[in-house]
Design a protein around this motif. Sequence first.
Motif, PDB file in Angstrom:
ATOM      1  N   THR A  99       0.858  -1.171   0.000  1.00 33.69           N
ATOM      2  CA  THR A  99       0.000   0.000   0.000  1.00 33.69           C
ATOM      3  C   THR A  99       0.901   1.229   0.000  1.00 33.69           C
ATOM      4  N   MET A 100       0.413   2.309  -0.627  1.00 30.38           N
ATOM      5  CA  MET A 100       1.245   3.494  -0.809  1.00 30.38           C
ATOM      6  C   MET A 100       0.501   4.748  -0.363  1.00 30.38           C
ATOM      7  N   TYR A 101       1.278   5.762  -0.007  1.00 30.38           N
ATOM      8  CA  TYR A 101       0.708   7.065   0.319  1.00 30.38           C
ATOM      9  C   TYR A 101       0.378   7.806  -0.981  1.00 30.38           C
ATOM     10  N   TYR A 102      -0.684   8.601  -0.957  1.00 31.73           N
ATOM     11  CA  TYR A 102      -0.972   9.487  -2.069  1.00 31.73           C
ATOM     12  C   TYR A 102      -0.011  10.680  -2.007  1.00 31.73           C
ATOM     13  N   PRO A 103       0.255  11.327  -3.138  1.00 29.78           N
ATOM     14  CA  PRO A 103       1.220  12.442  -3.154  1.00 29.78           C
ATOM     15  C   PRO A 103       0.927  13.532  -2.124  1.00 29.78           C
ATOM     16  N   ASP A 104      -0.372  13.831  -1.885  1.00 32.30           N
ATOM     17  CA  ASP A 104      -0.674  14.900  -0.930  1.00 32.30           C
ATOM     18  C   ASP A 104      -0.471  14.473   0.524  1.00 32.30           C
ATOM     19  N   GLU A 105      -0.140  13.184   0.736  1.00 31.31           N
ATOM     20  CA  GLU A 105       0.157  12.701   2.084  1.00 31.31           C
ATOM     21  C   GLU A 105       1.657  12.734   2.380  1.00 31.31           C
ATOM     22  N   ILE A 106       2.454  13.064   1.389  1.00 28.53           N
ATOM     23  CA  ILE A 106       3.906  13.162   1.563  1.00 28.53           C
ATOM     24  C   ILE A 106       4.273  14.610   1.861  1.00 28.53           C
ATOM     25  N   ARG A 107       4.909  14.834   2.987  1.00 34.28           N
ATOM     26  CA  ARG A 107       5.297  16.197   3.339  1.00 34.28           C
ATOM     27  C   ARG A 107       6.431  16.682   2.446  1.00 34.28           C
ATOM     28  N   ALA A 108       6.366  17.959   2.067  1.00 32.69           N
ATOM     29  CA  ALA A 108       7.372  18.533   1.170  1.00 32.69           C
ATOM     30  C   ALA A 108       8.714  18.669   1.878  1.00 32.69           C
TER      31      ALA A 108
END
Length: 211
Positions: A162-171
């Motif tokens: 399972t993977m995080y969506y891009p908006d769940e990854i902090r910049a």
Amino acid sequence: MRAMWSGSISFGLVNIPIKLFAATEKKEIKFRFLHKKCQTPLEYRRSCPRCQEEVAWEQIARGYEFARDHFVVIEEEELSKLQGQKTKTIDIVEFVKLEEIDPVYFDRSYYLSPVETGAKPYALLQRALADTGKIALAKVILRTREVFASIRPTSNLLVMETMYYPDEIRAEREVPGLDARQELKDSELAMAEELIERLTTSFEPQKYKDH
């Protein structure tokens, strides 16, 4: 090992029946709070600090906190409409190279095992992914939520992560202390690279123990 989900992998006209198993398990030591006097486990009660009373399950509502101490109350009927339509398929949407994905996107790992009628197409997909050096990106509904996932081959089977969506990854730019640019000398860089080479070895996971 007990299957936690069963369904099929689907892409194009191909449908591969599979079962899903958790690939990892936590080995943490968990403690419970006891009453010292009699060593009885303590109970936790649902209580309202404003009303100073215990709250029954039928009096509990779900709320989303959009600002501090300000909530939008969501009824169970509304919540059920928001949940994804339950399906039993892992829908592959595209194939990519594994090295293109930053490991920060990966969350939990699951083993995929073929059921009897899916053994050959399962083996074909596993071999084709291994030979092409690709992994599959897919979507699947686990419990009540649509999950972004990847499927990659190992030497023996397929693993779904399972993977995080891009908006769940902090910049990265939000991380403090990275503003100042450091001047690096060639000699300092050479020394660091030499130390890395000296300590480089093959990954042998059995060497690492939780002490």
